[in-house]
Design a protein around this motif. Structure first.
Motif, PDB file in Angstrom:
ATOM      1  N   ASP A   6       0.866  -1.173   0.000  1.00 26.70           N
ATOM      2  CA  ASP A   6       0.000   0.000   0.000  1.00 26.70           C
ATOM      3  C   ASP A   6       0.914   1.239   0.000  1.00 26.70           C
ATOM      4  O   ASP A   6       2.100   1.139   0.340  1.00 26.70           O
ATOM      5  CB  ASP A   6      -0.857  -0.060   1.279  1.00 26.70           C
ATOM      6  CG  ASP A   6      -1.610   1.230   1.529  1.00 26.70           C
ATOM      7  OD1 ASP A   6      -2.289   1.707   0.604  1.00 26.70           O
ATOM      8  OD2 ASP A   6      -1.514   1.760   2.663  1.00 26.70           O
ATOM      9  N   ASP A   8      -0.263   5.055   0.983  1.00 24.53           N
ATOM     10  CA  ASP A   8      -0.517   6.041   2.038  1.00 24.53           C
ATOM     11  C   ASP A   8      -0.572   5.408   3.426  1.00 24.53           C
ATOM     12  O   ASP A   8      -1.267   4.428   3.639  1.00 24.53           O
ATOM     13  CB  ASP A   8      -1.825   6.789   1.725  1.00 24.53           C
ATOM     14  CG  ASP A   8      -1.696   7.563   0.421  1.00 24.53           C
ATOM     15  OD1 ASP A   8      -0.895   8.507   0.382  1.00 24.53           O
ATOM     16  OD2 ASP A   8      -2.357   7.181  -0.563  1.00 24.53           O
ATOM     17  N   ASP A 133      -1.804  -0.463   5.987  1.00 25.46           N
ATOM     18  CA  ASP A 133      -2.200   0.030   7.307  1.00 25.46           C
ATOM     19  C   ASP A 133      -3.694  -0.145   7.558  1.00 25.46           C
ATOM     20  O   ASP A 133      -4.141   0.031   8.699  1.00 25.46           O
ATOM     21  CB  ASP A 133      -1.847   1.517   7.453  1.00 25.46           C
ATOM     22  CG  ASP A 133      -2.627   2.382   6.480  1.00 25.46           C
ATOM     23  OD1 ASP A 133      -2.411   2.236   5.264  1.00 25.46           O
ATOM     24  OD2 ASP A 133      -3.464   3.182   6.937  1.00 25.46           O
TER      25      ASP A 133
HETATM   26 MG   LIG Z   1      -2.958   3.075   3.447  1.00 28.65          MG
END
Ligand SMILES: [Mg+2]
Length: 160
Positions: A6, A8, A133
């Motif tokens: 991922d 961000d 995240d």
């Molecule tokens: Mg993310």
């Protein structure tokens, strides 16, 4: 082996461009308004991002390294990744106008990616490692046998 990253909050700190609503979701209109080249270039690599940029320059053979992001990628986003040596074999991203949740979007993108690899999705997922995240994304892919990691601890412990 397939390594999926991922962007961000995993490799890149773009929080200065984000506005999170009270329910925890991203304010996409605000995000789009802040997707200017100047603002994107002010994003910071997180510790895992620096580690991955190093790793991508010293690649062990036989690994596929891809980004899988809920961003709609524009030319400045690609420029940012190149400028920071985040050179992936493929970058899977949100199509313009797509409003799927992150987990649904990423599943759809990775199912399409499996087709390009001529691999059954579930078999490919069993060879995959995913850093994201977003817990709903990790939970979804864990259910397909992917080894998922939350990057938060690494990024917090290695913050400068
Ligand atoms: Mg993310």
């Amino acid at each position: 082996m397939l390594f999926i990253f991922d962007l961000d909050h995993t490799l890149i700190d773009s929080s200065h461009r984000q506005l999170t609503r009270a329910d925890g979701t991203l304010d996409l209109d605000h995000w789009r308004d802040n997707c200017t080249k100047e603002k994107i270039m002010l994003d910071q690599l997180l510790p895992l991002g620096r580690q991955v940029a190093h790793y991508l320059r010293h690649l062990p053979p036989g690994r596929l390294n891809i980004a899988c992001t809920a961003r709609v990628m524009g030319s400045a986003d690609y420029d940012y990744l190149a400028a920071h040596n985040l050179r992936f074999d493929a970058i899977l991203s949100r199509p313009e106008g797509c409003t799927l949740s992150d987990a649904d979007l990423k599943e759809k993108l990775l199912r399409q990616f499996a087709l390009t690899q001529r691999m059954p999705f579930r078999r490919l997922m069993k060879t995959a490692f995913f850093w994201d995240d977003n817990k709903t994304v990790r939970d979804r892919f864990t259910s397909y046998g992917v080894t998922c990691y939350n990057p938060l601890k690494f990024n917090t412990e290695n913050a400068q």
